[in-house]
Design an enzyme around this catalytic site. Structure first.
Site, PDB file in Angstrom:
ATOM      1  N   GLN A 255     -13.803  -1.423   4.076  1.00  0.00           N
ATOM      2  CA  GLN A 255     -12.522  -2.006   3.664  1.00  0.00           C
ATOM      3  C   GLN A 255     -12.574  -3.526   3.746  1.00  0.00           C
ATOM      4  OE1 GLN A 255     -10.091   0.064   2.486  1.00  0.00           O
ATOM      5  NE2 GLN A 255      -9.311  -1.876   1.730  1.00  0.00           N
ATOM      6  N   HIS A 258     -13.676  -5.786   0.738  1.00  0.00           N
ATOM      7  CA  HIS A 258     -12.842  -5.934  -0.463  1.00  0.00           C
ATOM      8  C   HIS A 258     -12.492  -7.390  -0.724  1.00  0.00           C
ATOM      9  CE1 HIS A 258     -11.843  -2.266  -2.524  1.00  0.00           C
ATOM     10  NE2 HIS A 258     -11.659  -1.621  -1.391  1.00  0.00           N
ATOM     11  N   GLU A 322      -2.278   1.538   4.111  1.00  0.00           N
ATOM     12  CA  GLU A 322      -2.691   2.012   2.790  1.00  0.00           C
ATOM     13  C   GLU A 322      -3.620   3.220   2.946  1.00  0.00           C
ATOM     14  OE1 GLU A 322      -5.085   0.266  -1.127  1.00  0.00           O
ATOM     15  OE2 GLU A 322      -5.286  -0.712   0.833  1.00  0.00           O
ATOM     16  N   HIS A 323      -4.651   3.054   3.762  1.00  0.00           N
ATOM     17  CA  HIS A 323      -5.596   4.132   4.078  1.00  0.00           C
ATOM     18  C   HIS A 323      -5.526   4.428   5.569  1.00  0.00           C
ATOM     19  CE1 HIS A 323      -7.423   1.796   0.700  1.00  0.00           C
ATOM     20  NE2 HIS A 323      -7.596   3.001   0.183  1.00  0.00           N
ATOM     21  N   HIS A 415      37.845   9.434 -17.527  1.00  0.00           N
ATOM     22  CA  HIS A 415      36.941  10.485 -17.037  1.00  0.00           C
ATOM     23  C   HIS A 415      37.714  11.793 -16.847  1.00  0.00           C
ATOM     24  CE1 HIS A 415      34.053   7.299 -16.297  1.00  0.00           C
ATOM     25  NE2 HIS A 415      33.164   8.171 -15.817  1.00  0.00           N
TER      26      HIS A 415
END
Length: 429
Positions: A255, A258, A322-323, A415
């Site tokens: 990770q 990245h 995220e993960h 209505h």
């Protein structure tokens, strides 16, 4: 990585902070580029491609000949890997297809939903230091299953004006309709507003750098929908004393590579595991080609020692990663306690890379704590649910008076009248 031992709950907010980027000036730049693309279309996009990607383009569209050429440049082994991944992604996402059913809420009142594909979607695929052809499969495959009529892909070319061959191979495999050589803010603008070449789409998907993310958020205010707000990528690993330190270190580094603004978080009940992971991170880091990027990301990262499995899980849910990788003896039990996460990986052998590429789940996920409210990309991301209802005279008799009372209480007389005239007609029959 900073080690924090037995933090009080009052420290959790600080532990869960993401790297902060000042994007004040960036927003002005993004706004200027978007405005220019909106006004001048293709010409503006080509000029920005020359300025930012150093590619001089006579046309933005990728030709069929270029796609055919790309297939010859991709090794047979990689082609087979792409096809295997596509098959698994297809199988998993096809299983999510919606089956609506008609529900009679009262005699004569029938309601139902229909799932309808978004007709035109745009996919943004980064192509810089890491050309993410896997993201093509993740975004285009469910779009094709959903039945989107037009799947438009934008990705930056290299200095020779060529798109990465694996990206083109994946696009053909997944069923992309049109491919354009455009990156960054100008690509988002082209898909949001439409140009002479690039069709305007109704929703834009895909990751990118901070400029791309800012552009997506700006165009989403009034021009087009987007998949989700997103930021730098992140992973949280939960590990007890049964975890494999080599595996944990590898997951953290996968990770961290990245980008320099990525973040990794290790939460453990075992000080021994934290020490072993630290040693493994140093050993494996020295072998990585992207070690400078990973090293910067590790500066934003933390190892946290806690007193129990419950505390480990509670801190993870506060972080909303995220993960999330759970390497514990009781990972099935822990999985049942997950409340906030984009995608979860269970046991020693479920590495994040599996989900990033070929297990079948989607890797386009909420970051920056947005997992508290957003899902990752799935088949529903490409669909709208349209509701239907049918009422008979009996249905009017069943619910009509309740509708009148509620409309009157809200002081919406028109209505009320729309129902009253039907009640009168139904009473005559």
């Amino acid at each position: 990585m900073k080690i924090i031992k037995y933090p009080e709950q009052g420290q959790w907010a600080e532990i869960c902070q993401r790297p902060h980027l000042d994007i004040t000036q960036l927003q002005a730049t993004v706004s200027s580029v978007l405005s220019d693309v909106k006004k001048r279309g293709d010409k503006a996009v080509r000029e920005y491609e020359e300025r930012f990607d150093h590619a001089v383009l006579s046309t933005l569209a990728v030709s069929e000949a270029e796609i055919n050429e790309a297939e010859t440049l991709v090794s047979e082994d990689l082609k087979q890997a792409i096809r295997l991944a596509h098959e698994n992604i297809y199988l998993f996402h096809a299983s999510q297809q919606f089956e609506g059913k008609k529900i009679q809420t009262r005699p004569g009142v029938v309601c139902w939903q229909k799932s309808v594909a978004i007709e035109k979607v745009g996919l943004y695929i980064p192509g810089g230091t890491a050309p993410l052809f896997s993201t093509v499969l993740m975004l285009a495959t469910p779009a094709k299953i959903a039945g989107c009529k037009e799947i438009v892909l934008c990705t930056p070319p290299n200095r020779e004006g060529k798109v990465n061959p694996a990206i083109l191979m994946a696009a053909r495999t997944a069923g992309v309709s049109k491919i354009f050589k455009a990156g960054g803010v100008q690509a988002i603008g082209a898909m949001a507003y439409g140009t002479e070449s690039v069709p305007k789409v109704f929703k834009i998907f895909g990751p990118g750098n901070q400029y791309v993310m800012a552009a997506k958020q700006q165009v989403s205010l009034s021009d087009v929908a987007i998949d989700m707000p997103a930021g730098p990528s992140e992973v949280c690993v939960l590990a007890d004393d049964t975890a494999n330190a080599t595996f944990v270190a590898a997951d953290l580094l996968s990770q961290a590579e990245h980008g320099i603004d990525s973040q990794v978080l290790l939460i453990s009940t075992s000080e021994s595991i934290i020490n072993k992971v630290e040693e493994e991170v140093e050993r494996q880091l020295s072998l990585l080609p992207r070690k400078e990027i990973a090293s910067k990301a590790l500066e934003n990262s933390r190892c946290v020692l806690v007193g129990s499995a419950d505390e480990m899980m509670a801190l993870s849910n506060t972080y909303a990663p995220e993960h999330l990788i759970i390497q514990t003896a009781n990972y099935e039990e822990m999985a049942g306690q997950v409340v906030n996460a984009g995608s979860v990986f269970l046991g020693n052998y479920a590495c994040e890379s599996a989900g990033d590429y070929a297990s079948g789940t989607n890797h386009t996920l909420p970051t920056h704590g947005y997992a508290t409210a957003y899902s990752g990309v799935n088949l529903d991301s490409y669909c709208r649910k349209i509701t239907f209802q049918h009422l008979t005279e009996e249905g009017i008799r069943q619910i009509g008076h309740a509708v009148e009372l509620m409309a009157e209480a809200e002081q919406l007389d028109a209505h009320k009248n729309a129902m009253s005239v039907r009640i009168a007609c139904a009473s005559e029959e």
